[in-house]
Design a protein around this motif. Structure first.
Motif, mmCIF file in Angstrom:
data_model
loop_
_atom_site.group_PDB
_atom_site.id
_atom_site.type_symbol
_atom_site.label_atom_id
_atom_site.label_comp_id
_atom_site.label_asym_id
_atom_site.label_seq_id
_atom_site.Cartn_x
_atom_site.Cartn_y
_atom_site.Cartn_z
ATOM 1 N N ARG A 348 85.640 68.028 11.113
ATOM 2 C CA ARG A 348 84.832 67.859 12.132
ATOM 3 C C ARG A 348 85.290 66.363 13.732
ATOM 4 N N GLN A 349 86.165 65.658 12.626
ATOM 5 C CA GLN A 349 86.109 64.776 13.757
ATOM 6 C C GLN A 349 87.451 65.402 14.619
ATOM 7 N N ALA A 350 88.340 66.481 14.435
ATOM 8 C CA ALA A 350 88.918 67.256 15.420
ATOM 9 C C ALA A 350 88.324 67.668 16.027
ATOM 10 N N ARG A 351 87.161 68.483 16.082
ATOM 11 C CA ARG A 351 86.118 69.153 16.680
ATOM 12 C C ARG A 351 85.557 68.262 17.655
ATOM 13 N N LEU A 352 85.426 67.458 16.972
ATOM 14 C CA LEU A 352 84.314 66.796 18.145
ATOM 15 C C LEU A 352 85.178 65.419 19.052
ATOM 16 N N ASP A 353 86.520 65.622 18.986
ATOM 17 C CA ASP A 353 87.984 64.940 19.343
ATOM 18 C C ASP A 353 88.172 66.048 20.978
ATOM 19 N N GLU A 354 88.298 67.914 20.131
ATOM 20 C CA GLU A 354 88.165 68.842 21.232
ATOM 21 C C GLU A 354 87.563 68.828 22.232
ATOM 22 N N LEU A 355 85.840 68.232 21.622
ATOM 23 C CA LEU A 355 85.069 69.146 22.430
ATOM 24 C C LEU A 355 85.018 67.184 23.514
ATOM 25 N N LYS A 356 85.025 66.406 22.887
ATOM 26 C CA LYS A 356 85.063 65.518 23.995
ATOM 27 C C LYS A 356 86.160 65.443 24.975
ATOM 28 N N GLY A 357 87.079 65.845 25.000
ATOM 29 C CA GLY A 357 88.153 66.381 25.631
ATOM 30 C C GLY A 357 88.504 67.387 27.011
ATOM 31 N N THR A 358 87.505 68.283 26.509
ATOM 32 C CA THR A 358 86.721 69.239 27.389
ATOM 33 C C THR A 358 85.614 68.753 28.062
ATOM 34 N N ASP A 474 77.136 69.649 26.837
ATOM 35 C CA ASP A 474 76.270 68.584 25.702
ATOM 36 C C ASP A 474 75.634 69.079 23.879
ATOM 37 N N LEU A 475 75.544 70.134 24.297
ATOM 38 C CA LEU A 475 74.727 70.354 22.818
ATOM 39 C C LEU A 475 75.951 70.722 22.322
ATOM 40 N N ARG A 476 77.085 70.947 22.329
ATOM 41 C CA ARG A 476 78.121 70.989 21.045
ATOM 42 C C ARG A 476 78.567 69.611 20.688
ATOM 43 N N LEU A 477 78.492 69.006 21.620
ATOM 44 C CA LEU A 477 78.779 67.753 21.183
ATOM 45 C C LEU A 477 78.223 67.230 20.241
ATOM 46 N N ILE A 478 76.711 67.416 20.322
ATOM 47 C CA ILE A 478 75.714 66.837 20.087
ATOM 48 C C ILE A 478 75.845 67.330 18.558
ATOM 49 N N GLU A 479 75.926 68.545 18.382
ATOM 50 C CA GLU A 479 76.198 69.368 16.894
ATOM 51 C C GLU A 479 77.844 68.539 16.292
ATOM 52 N N ALA A 480 78.404 68.490 17.278
ATOM 53 C CA ALA A 480 79.375 68.194 16.734
ATOM 54 C C ALA A 480 79.690 66.396 16.359
ATOM 55 N N THR A 481 78.938 65.762 17.043
ATOM 56 C CA THR A 481 78.259 64.596 16.686
ATOM 57 C C THR A 481 77.957 64.235 15.013
#
Length: 649
Positions: A348-358, A474-481
């Motif tokens: 989940r940390q990797a997914r959040l980092d990916e979304l943050k990169g996007t 943003d929704l995906r970032l919130i969900e990942a966080t």
């Protein structure tokens, strides 16, 4: 050098010098001074055996010196008087005699001198009857061959004093003047005996038995036997007086020899009462509280196990227990769940980092769009402003043309319709001006909003690039966080649960038994590889820095002792007395036993108990005094106080 050492060396030197004294007077004088020095030395150093010895020797030496000086004085003054036997009597021994007893025979070796105190003695060869108060047998002591010249037989039951040859020689050796006086007396006796013998041979004087006993061993004289000699009452009275004085003097000497040492000994022992009592009556014992170390878990004792007398190390660990049957299934399950959750957190940390990169890429793209949008607004605004300026110029030009046409029309030089058409054209230009001004104002407002990050299209809507994928991102970032936070929270809960379970497993599977560092292991109740249950006693330990004393006392003494009563303590092996105070009192029925104290004094069933706490004492585990015998002297508890207490009781 201390004062005590000075007196010790002085006493030793005096004893050494006494062996070089040639006379008894000097020897006794030096001995007396050495006795005083030894008494002083023993009193300062607390040497009780030496003190007792010289307290007894001092009056003995003083008395013997007095005897010798008195003997010298009396014999030295006997130049013109009769033989003074009274001073010699203390050096003589009494000998009772029976009727007909032979005291010595003619020809025997002479080894004694006699003084007749009671009864009568007959010298057979001289047929002389000696009366009380006379001496006999002295001539043989000085004869060349030390042989008796006559036979002495007891005529009546009586008593004689005997002075040995050794004592006579000692008298000569002690003082030449005394020996010279004794020789003078004996010579005078020989002259008197010789004179009486000549008178007897001539028949003109008293017989051989008529004189004193000094001629008892003289040669027998020729002639008829002398008439019987009647006792001289004066001589008998004198002999009885000498006997009474001698016995009285002996009784006094014996009493003095007993009483004086006893008094001096009592005085000396009174000053050493505490020390003497501590030597004879060490009924107390040094002790302290006993602490028991128990097993915190059930399990097996691992080696090594301390031995009694060991000192606890700095870490305090004395025993290690391990439960070989402990179940670690729950620990393994939590370890697996924790590892799985840790992987999930990583994902989940990797997914959040990916979304943050996007999001960062989208942000960079949006920045470019915004810059282009502002540039377009600025270009459009400049175009509108240029168009407005052109319209304004057209309006101004059309106005002037309209005025001229109006003037010409008024003068009839031009048609009205042409003027009206120009006027209509001016109105259209004014309308166009108004529209341009409105568009310019709107463009400026849009440019101002764009400077603040708000991008508005000409129709009032937002450009597509502003919200293109932004909401979804943003929704995906919130969900990942949220998912990451949820996984991290679950991981933290698993960590806490795992740590608690591991601690619990550690407490139930292995445990260290810890006691204060520096303590002394007193008793050990288990050994290596022994299996024990929870709460089982493993060993006992004590703290030697807090020594106590267990003192058995009578119920009568318990009435005189209270908490805080001062006490003087003498411990076996420690020369210096220590101070203490009473901490606890116990009656005979409530004594503290070995389950509470490391050592308990032996006491009868009727004895009470006093526990004394030492006020000082630099003791540690290496020199722990627990178990040593001791004597405790309580302040104010003595024979007189006990007597008063017994009367009140």
């Amino acid at each position: 050098m201390s004062v005590a050492e000075f007196f010790g060396y002085l006493a030793s030197v005096l004893v050494f010098l006494s062996f070089y004294m040639s006379t008894m007077v000097a020897l006794r004088g030096v001995a007396i001074v050495s006795n005083v020095a030894f008494i002083t030395y023993a009193s300062l150093e607390g040497l009780l055996p030496v003190l007792i010895l010289h307290v007894l020797l001092l009056p003995t030496n003083v008395y013997r010196l007095h005897q010798i000086r008195r003997l010298l004085r009396d014999i030295a003054g006997a130049r013109d008087s009769g033989f003074p036997l009274e001073p010699l009597i203390p050096f003589m021994r009494e000998r009772p005699m029976a009727r007909g007893e032979v005291l010595f025979r003619k020809g025997e070796r002479s080894s004694e001198l006699y003084y007749l105190a009671q009864g009568r003695v007959r010298i057979a060869e001289l047929d002389a009857l000696l009366q009380p108060g006379e001496i006999f047998g002295e001539i043989g002591l000085f004869a060349p061959e030390n042989r008796r010249t006559g036979t002495a037989v007891a005529e009546d039951p009586g008593l004689v004093f005997v002075l040995s040859e050794k004592a006579v020689l000692q008298i000569f050796h002690q003082n030449p003047r005394m020996g010279f006086s004794l020789i003078r007396i004996i010579t005078r006796r020989l002259i008197d005996n010789q004179r009486r013998a000549e008178q007897a041979r001539q028949g003109g004087g008293p017989g051989p038995g008529a004189g004193a006993g000094g001629g008892a061993e003289a040669p027998a004289a020729a002639g008829p036997p002398p008439p019987p000699v009647l006792p001289d009452p004066a001589r008998v009275e004198e002999a009885e007086t000498v006997l009474r004085q001698a016995r009285r003097r002996r009784r006094f000497a014996r009493a003095a020899l007993v009483a004086v040492p006893l008094v001096l000994l009592a005085v000396a022992l009174d000053g050493q009462r505490g020390y003497l009592a501590s030597v004879l009556f060490r009924d107390a014992v040094v002790t302290t509280w006993v602490y028991t170390a128990t097993a915190p878990i059930s399990g097996q004792v691992e080696a090594p196990v301390p031995a009694p007398g060991d000192i606890v190390a700095s870490d305090g660990v004395v025993v290690l227990l391990r439960d070989l049957q402990a179940d670690d299934t729950e620990v393994a399950r939590l370890e697996a769940e924790r590892a799985q959750m840790a992987r999930r957190v990583e994902q989940r940390q990797a997914r959040l980092d990916e979304l943050k990169g996007t999001a960062e890429r989208w942000q960079r793209r949006s920045t470019i769009y915004a810059e282009v949008f502002r540039e377009q607004l600025e270009a459009g605004l400049r175009g509108l402003e240029a168009e407005l300026a052109f319209v304004e110029k057209q309006i101004a030009l059309s106005g002037r043309i309209a005025e001229r046409l109006e003037t010409l029309a008024a003068k009839g030089h031009a048609s009205r319709s042409t003027a009206d058409e120009r006027l209509a054209g001016m109105m259209e230009l004014a309308s166009r001006q108004t529209k341009l001004e409105k568009e310019i104002a709107l463009a400026r407002r849009r440019l101002e909003a764009a400077g603040q990050g708000v991008f508005i299209s000409a129709d009032g809507s937002n450009p597509d690039w502003v919200f293109d994928s932004s909401d979804v991102l943003d929704l995906r970032l919130i969900e990942a966080t949220d998912a990451l936070a949820e996984a991290e929270e679950a991981l933290a809960r698993l960590d806490l649960e795992r740590q608690a379970t591991r601690r619990q497993f550690g407490r139930t599977s292995a445990a260290e038994v810890i006691v204060p560092p520096g303590s002394l292991v007193w008793r050990v109740s288990t050994g290596p590889e022994a299996t024990v249950g929870r709460g089982a006693p493993l060993l006992e330990w004590i703290d030697c820095r807090r020594p106590l004393l267990d003192v058995p006392v009578s119920e009568l003494d318990l009435m005189l002792i209270g908490p805080g009563t001062p006490a003087e303590v003498r411990i076996d092996g420690i020369e210096t007395p220590l101070a203490g105070k009473v901490a606890y009192l116990r009656g005979a029925a409530a004594r503290l036993g070995r389950d509470q104290l490391a050592a308990v004094a032996e006491a009868g069933d009727s004895e009470a108990q006093v526990v004394v706490a030492l006020e000082q004492g630099d003791f540690g585990a290496a020199d722990c005094p627990v178990g040593r015998a001791a004597y405790v002297d309580f302040a104010g508890v003595g024979p007189f106080a006990r007597l008063l207490a017994s009367l009140r009781w």
